[in-house]
Design a protein around this motif. Structure first.
Motif, PDB file in Angstrom:
ATOM      1  N   GLU A 127       0.837  -1.210   0.000  1.00  0.00           N
ATOM      2  CA  GLU A 127       0.000   0.000   0.000  1.00  0.00           C
ATOM      3  C   GLU A 127       0.863   1.249   0.000  1.00  0.00           C
ATOM      4  OE1 GLU A 127      -3.581   2.073   2.666  1.00  0.00           O
ATOM      5  OE2 GLU A 127      -2.638   0.198   3.323  1.00  0.00           O
ATOM      6  N   ARG A 128       1.873   1.269   0.865  1.00  0.00           N
ATOM      7  CA  ARG A 128       2.727   2.452   0.913  1.00  0.00           C
ATOM      8  C   ARG A 128       3.546   2.603  -0.359  1.00  0.00           C
ATOM      9  NH1 ARG A 128       8.096   3.984   4.260  1.00  0.00           N
ATOM     10  NH2 ARG A 128       8.097   6.183   3.704  1.00  0.00           N
ATOM     11  N   GLY A 129       3.970   1.462  -0.928  1.00  0.00           N
ATOM     12  CA  GLY A 129       4.731   1.530  -2.170  1.00  0.00           C
ATOM     13  C   GLY A 129       3.944   2.170  -3.295  1.00  0.00           C
ATOM     14  N   VAL A 130       2.671   1.797  -3.417  1.00  0.00           N
ATOM     15  CA  VAL A 130       1.818   2.380  -4.459  1.00  0.00           C
ATOM     16  C   VAL A 130       1.614   3.872  -4.212  1.00  0.00           C
ATOM     17  CG1 VAL A 130      -0.485   2.365  -5.459  1.00  0.00           C
ATOM     18  CG2 VAL A 130       0.656   0.198  -4.959  1.00  0.00           C
ATOM     19  N   VAL A 131       1.276   4.223  -2.967  1.00  0.00           N
ATOM     20  CA  VAL A 131       1.054   5.628  -2.629  1.00  0.00           C
ATOM     21  C   VAL A 131       2.323   6.437  -2.866  1.00  0.00           C
ATOM     22  CG1 VAL A 131       0.547   7.242  -0.749  1.00  0.00           C
ATOM     23  CG2 VAL A 131      -0.791   5.138  -0.983  1.00  0.00           C
ATOM     24  N   SER A 132       3.459   5.910  -2.395  1.00  0.00           N
ATOM     25  CA  SER A 132       4.728   6.635  -2.522  1.00  0.00           C
ATOM     26  C   SER A 132       5.165   6.789  -3.970  1.00  0.00           C
ATOM     27  CB  SER A 132       5.820   5.903  -1.735  1.00  0.00           C
ATOM     28  OG  SER A 132       5.538   5.900  -0.356  1.00  0.00           O
ATOM     29  N   CYS A 133       4.841   5.795  -4.795  1.00  0.00           N
ATOM     30  CA  CYS A 133       5.212   5.853  -6.201  1.00  0.00           C
ATOM     31  C   CYS A 133       4.620   7.089  -6.868  1.00  0.00           C
ATOM     32  CB  CYS A 133       4.745   4.580  -6.901  1.00  0.00           C
ATOM     33  SG  CYS A 133       4.986   4.587  -8.690  1.00  0.00           S
ATOM     34  N   PHE A 134       3.328   7.262  -6.725  1.00  0.00           N
ATOM     35  CA  PHE A 134       2.667   8.391  -7.378  1.00  0.00           C
ATOM     36  C   PHE A 134       2.909   9.708  -6.630  1.00  0.00           C
ATOM     37  CE2 PHE A 134       0.403   4.630  -8.855  1.00  0.00           C
ATOM     38  CZ  PHE A 134       0.467   4.838 -10.224  1.00  0.00           C
ATOM     39  N   MET A 135       3.116   9.616  -5.332  1.00  0.00           N
ATOM     40  CA  MET A 135       3.478  10.802  -4.558  1.00  0.00           C
ATOM     41  C   MET A 135       4.819  11.351  -5.036  1.00  0.00           C
ATOM     42  SD  MET A 135       4.245  10.936  -0.478  1.00  0.00           S
ATOM     43  CE  MET A 135       5.871  10.183  -0.672  1.00  0.00           C
ATOM     44  N   ALA A 136       5.788  10.444  -5.255  1.00  0.00           N
ATOM     45  CA  ALA A 136       7.110  10.869  -5.700  1.00  0.00           C
ATOM     46  C   ALA A 136       7.080  11.411  -7.124  1.00  0.00           C
ATOM     47  CB  ALA A 136       8.088   9.692  -5.611  1.00  0.00           C
ATOM     48  N   LEU A 137       6.365  10.737  -8.004  1.00  0.00           N
ATOM     49  CA  LEU A 137       6.294  11.197  -9.392  1.00  0.00           C
ATOM     50  C   LEU A 137       5.744  12.615  -9.481  1.00  0.00           C
ATOM     51  CD1 LEU A 137       5.038   8.184 -11.553  1.00  0.00           C
ATOM     52  CD2 LEU A 137       7.209   9.400 -11.754  1.00  0.00           C
ATOM     53  N   THR A 138       4.634  12.869  -8.794  1.00  0.00           N
ATOM     54  CA  THR A 138       4.033  14.206  -8.860  1.00  0.00           C
ATOM     55  C   THR A 138       4.915  15.245  -8.175  1.00  0.00           C
ATOM     56  OG1 THR A 138       2.687  13.582  -6.923  1.00  0.00           O
ATOM     57  CG2 THR A 138       1.648  13.418  -9.090  1.00  0.00           C
ATOM     58  N   PHE A 139       5.594  14.848  -7.105  1.00  0.00           N
ATOM     59  CA  PHE A 139       6.458  15.797  -6.406  1.00  0.00           C
ATOM     60  C   PHE A 139       7.670  16.162  -7.250  1.00  0.00           C
ATOM     61  CE2 PHE A 139       9.823  17.046  -3.500  1.00  0.00           C
ATOM     62  CZ  PHE A 139       9.177  17.986  -2.712  1.00  0.00           C
ATOM     63  N   PHE A 140       8.322  15.156  -7.837  1.00  0.00           N
ATOM     64  CA  PHE A 140       9.509  15.439  -8.648  1.00  0.00           C
ATOM     65  C   PHE A 140       9.133  16.235  -9.899  1.00  0.00           C
ATOM     66  CE2 PHE A 140      11.291  11.277  -6.782  1.00  0.00           C
ATOM     67  CZ  PHE A 140      11.721  11.954  -5.657  1.00  0.00           C
ATOM     68  N   TYR A 141       7.961  15.971 -10.440  1.00  0.00           N
ATOM     69  CA  TYR A 141       7.504  16.765 -11.579  1.00  0.00           C
ATOM     70  C   TYR A 141       7.316  18.220 -11.150  1.00  0.00           C
ATOM     71  CZ  TYR A 141       4.659  18.478 -15.443  1.00  0.00           C
ATOM     72  OH  TYR A 141       4.174  19.207 -16.495  1.00  0.00           O
TER      73      TYR A 141
END
Length: 294
Positions: free
Chosen positions: A73-87
């Motif tokens: 669950e955290r991996g999925v959340v963190s994946c998209f959290m990181a993508l949007t943040f780095f963008y």
């Protein structure tokens, strides 16, 4: 439940935030060079490679189903959290990006009440509100001196999505920390992200040069260090005590933004930072050490 000294968890959370803020600086450079997706994938792969032997030394074990579910669950959340943040980092200065993301700890305080049943002290509420007001001052100052072009709007939209995911991420960390050790948590944080992002690598991955590899390698090491420090802290103190430490990230972001990208903070940024620091101190304050048990 035994009385606990909050000093070490607070310091660990502060160290974790500092590591992750420095990671943001390295990831901004890498994302500008090869895009947010490729930079995020490289960081995740390198991070998993770093953590596998560390986890093995710490006592490699098969996670029970409940822990594995939280890791996923955290991996999925963190994946998209990181993508949007780095963008967002590619569209906005580091300090302003992190300042806007400070809405996440404010939301997380109330999610902790709803989902974890934690009692929120009045000082934690007022401290968080003061920190959020500081963020508003910073954002208002930024918008007042900058044109809202398409890039800025895209960056603001991305960081808003990232902040919402980040707020929920706090809750998952708290649940993880009572079921697994920091090394296990840090490994699966990178591993699950790498698996998700790697699934579409043939379509989007951009080959990095040596500079990008060195930046993402440093970012991966800092992510591991920051994640382990925060996981250790959350296993020993309630979210309402630790969440306000996230606001210190702006101080680190201002420093690293200047060192790496010459992004000087504006007067509104300085005023907002003062409010944020005051909010941190108020939210972390207790009446007496013996009155609080975690």
């Amino acid at each position: 439940m035994a009385r606990s000294n909050l000093s070490l968890p607070l310091l660990a959370a502060l160290l974790g935030v500092a590591c992750l803020s420095l990671m943001d600086a390295f990831m901004k450079g890498a994302s500008l060079a090869v895009g947010a997706y490729s930079a995020a994938l490289l960081r995740a792969v390198i991070g998993a490679g770093i953590m596998l032997p560390v986890w093995a030394v710490a006592g490699l074990r098969r996670p029970p189903p409940k822990a594995m579910k939280l890791h996923a669950e955290r991996g999925v959340v963190s994946c998209f959290m990181a993508l949007t943040f780095f963008y967002a980092l590619t569209k906005l200065p580091i300090a302003e990006t992190i300042a806007i993301s400070f809405v996440a700890p404010l939301i997380a305080l109330y999610l902790a009440r709803i989902l974890l049943g934690e009692e929120i002290r009045p000082t934690a509420i007022w401290g968080s509100v003061l920190g959020f007001c500081g963020t508003i001052v910073i954002v208002w100052g930024r918008l007042g001196r900058s044109d809202l072009d398409q890039d800025a709007l895209l960056g603001l939209g991305a960081i808003t999505v990232s902040a919402l995911l980040y707020a929920y991420n706090f809750i998952v960390i708290r649940r993880q920390s009572v079921l697994a050790g920091p090394a296990e948590i840090a490994f699966f944080h990178s591993f699950v992200t790498a698996v998700i992002l790697g699934a579409v690598a043939p379509l989007f991955f951009v080959n990095p040069d040596a500079t990008v590899l060195s930046h993402t390698g440093a970012a991966a090491a800092l992510t591991v260090a920051g994640s382990m420090a925060i996981a250790w802290a959350y296993a020993r103190a309630e979210a309402q005590y630790l969440v306000p430490m996230e606001y210190s990230g702006f101080l680190w972001a201002s420093l690293f933004g200047w060192v790496f990208f010459r992004e000087a903070p504006a007067p509104a940024t300085i005023l907002g930072t003062a409010l944020i620091v005051a909010g941190c101190l108020i939210a972390a304050r207790r009446k007496r050490p013996e009155q609080t048990m975690v």
